[in-house]
Design a protein around this motif. Structure first.
Motif, short mmCIF file in Angstrom:
data_model
loop_
_atom_site.label_atom_id
_atom_site.label_comp_id
_atom_site.label_asym_id
_atom_site.label_seq_id
_atom_site.Cartn_x
_atom_site.Cartn_y
_atom_site.Cartn_z
N ASN A 37 33.08 -15.79 -6.14
CA ASN A 37 34.26 -16.46 -5.57
C ASN A 37 34.14 -17.98 -5.54
O ASN A 37 34.71 -18.65 -4.68
CB ASN A 37 34.55 -15.93 -4.16
CG ASN A 37 34.98 -14.49 -4.17
OD1 ASN A 37 35.74 -14.07 -5.04
ND2 ASN A 37 34.49 -13.71 -3.23
N LYS A 57 36.03 -25.05 -6.28
CA LYS A 57 36.93 -24.16 -5.54
C LYS A 57 36.12 -22.97 -5.05
O LYS A 57 35.25 -22.46 -5.77
CB LYS A 57 38.03 -23.60 -6.44
CG LYS A 57 39.06 -24.55 -6.90
CD LYS A 57 40.27 -23.88 -7.54
CE LYS A 57 39.96 -22.84 -8.58
NZ LYS A 57 41.17 -22.29 -9.24
N LYS A 59 36.77 -19.24 -2.58
CA LYS A 59 37.64 -18.37 -1.78
C LYS A 59 36.78 -17.63 -0.78
O LYS A 59 35.65 -17.25 -1.09
CB LYS A 59 38.39 -17.38 -2.67
CG LYS A 59 39.42 -18.02 -3.55
CD LYS A 59 40.18 -16.98 -4.32
CE LYS A 59 41.19 -17.65 -5.24
NZ LYS A 59 41.88 -16.70 -6.10
N GLU A 61 34.91 -17.02 3.08
CA GLU A 61 33.99 -17.77 3.93
C GLU A 61 32.56 -17.45 3.51
O GLU A 61 32.25 -16.31 3.21
CB GLU A 61 34.18 -17.39 5.39
CG GLU A 61 33.30 -18.17 6.33
CD GLU A 61 33.61 -17.87 7.79
OE1 GLU A 61 32.96 -18.48 8.64
OE2 GLU A 61 34.49 -17.04 8.07
N GLY A 80 42.01 -26.53 1.90
CA GLY A 80 41.10 -25.67 2.64
C GLY A 80 40.21 -26.38 3.62
O GLY A 80 40.46 -27.53 3.99
N TRP A 82 35.87 -26.79 4.87
CA TRP A 82 34.47 -26.60 4.49
C TRP A 82 33.61 -27.54 5.33
O TRP A 82 34.10 -28.39 6.05
CB TRP A 82 34.27 -26.85 3.00
CG TRP A 82 34.53 -28.27 2.59
CD1 TRP A 82 35.75 -28.86 2.36
CD2 TRP A 82 33.56 -29.30 2.41
NE1 TRP A 82 35.60 -30.18 2.04
CE2 TRP A 82 34.25 -30.48 2.05
CE3 TRP A 82 32.18 -29.35 2.49
CZ2 TRP A 82 33.61 -31.68 1.79
CZ3 TRP A 82 31.54 -30.55 2.23
CH2 TRP A 82 32.25 -31.69 1.88
N ALA A 109 32.01 -22.69 2.84
CA ALA A 109 33.45 -22.65 3.05
C ALA A 109 33.69 -22.12 4.45
O ALA A 109 33.12 -21.11 4.84
CB ALA A 109 34.12 -21.76 2.01
N HIS A 115 39.55 -20.74 2.21
CA HIS A 115 39.27 -21.27 0.88
C HIS A 115 38.96 -22.76 0.99
O HIS A 115 39.15 -23.37 2.05
CB HIS A 115 40.45 -21.05 -0.06
CG HIS A 115 41.66 -21.85 0.33
ND1 HIS A 115 42.50 -21.46 1.34
CD2 HIS A 115 42.14 -23.02 -0.13
CE1 HIS A 115 43.46 -22.36 1.48
NE2 HIS A 115 43.26 -23.32 0.60
N THR A 117 38.96 -26.45 -1.81
CA THR A 117 39.03 -27.12 -3.10
C THR A 117 38.67 -28.57 -2.84
O THR A 117 39.35 -29.25 -2.07
CB THR A 117 40.44 -27.02 -3.73
OG1 THR A 117 40.81 -25.64 -3.82
CG2 THR A 117 40.48 -27.65 -5.11
#
Length: 167
Positions: A37, A57, A59, A61, A80, A82, A109, A115, A117
């Motif tokens: 992911n 990127k 997706k 956690e 998103g 992070w 993340a 998510h 990016t």
């Protein structure tokens, strides 16, 4: 002749041309896997100075990687949430970060958005480390370039797609 063309100045003869890259977020072929992911879209490989720029990127956690930077890194959050296990801040869209040389952290993340990016500019190599800080591997501009070149060959984009990103 329009006003803008009269104002343009030629590059010095030995200067490299500018790099203008349009990212197609929907073309999955442009994104190489960085793990489960996780996808990476390189934008620029500076083989003379040992740096690169990419979009990361992810997706879901979870931990993306644990690593140390012997050179600085900058990042800009596009989407998103992070952060780093070792710090208490959370990056959200619009957050800019500067990581000094020597920074060691565990990138993950955050579940808040589900998510992330992020645009990252790596000014040097990444040293991958274990939970005790012991080096387990590394990546530099040449290993990253080689991985992306192999990826682009495997999905039919070819060497020319990668070559345009090198300066």
């Amino acid at each position: 002749m329009n006003e803008m063309s009269r104002l343009s100045v030629a590059l010095p003869p030995d200067a490299a041309p500018e790099l203008v890259e349009d990212v197609d977020f929907d073309d999955e072929r442009q994104w190489m896997s960085g793990g489960e992911n996780i996808w990476i879209r390189p934008l620029f490989f500076n083989v003379l100075q040992g740096m690169w720029v990419n979009i990361l990127k992810a997706k879901g956690e979870g931990v993306i990687s644990r690593h140390r930077h012997p050179a600085p890194v900058t990042g800009y959050t596009l989407e998103g949430t992070w952060g780093y296990v070792e710090h208490d801040w959370i990056a959200r869209p619009g957050t800019f970060i500067y990581e000094p040389a020597g920074e060691t952290h565990t990138l993950f993340a955050k579940g808040e958005a589900g998510h992330m990016t992020v645009l990252f500019h790596n000014f040097g190599p990444i040293l991958y480390v274990d939970e005790n800080g012991q080096q387990t591997g590394f990546e530099d501009v040449f290993t990253r370039l080689d991985k992306y070149r192999n990826h682009c060959r495997s999905v039919g984009l070819g060497d020319d797609f990668v070559q345009k990103l090198i300066r």
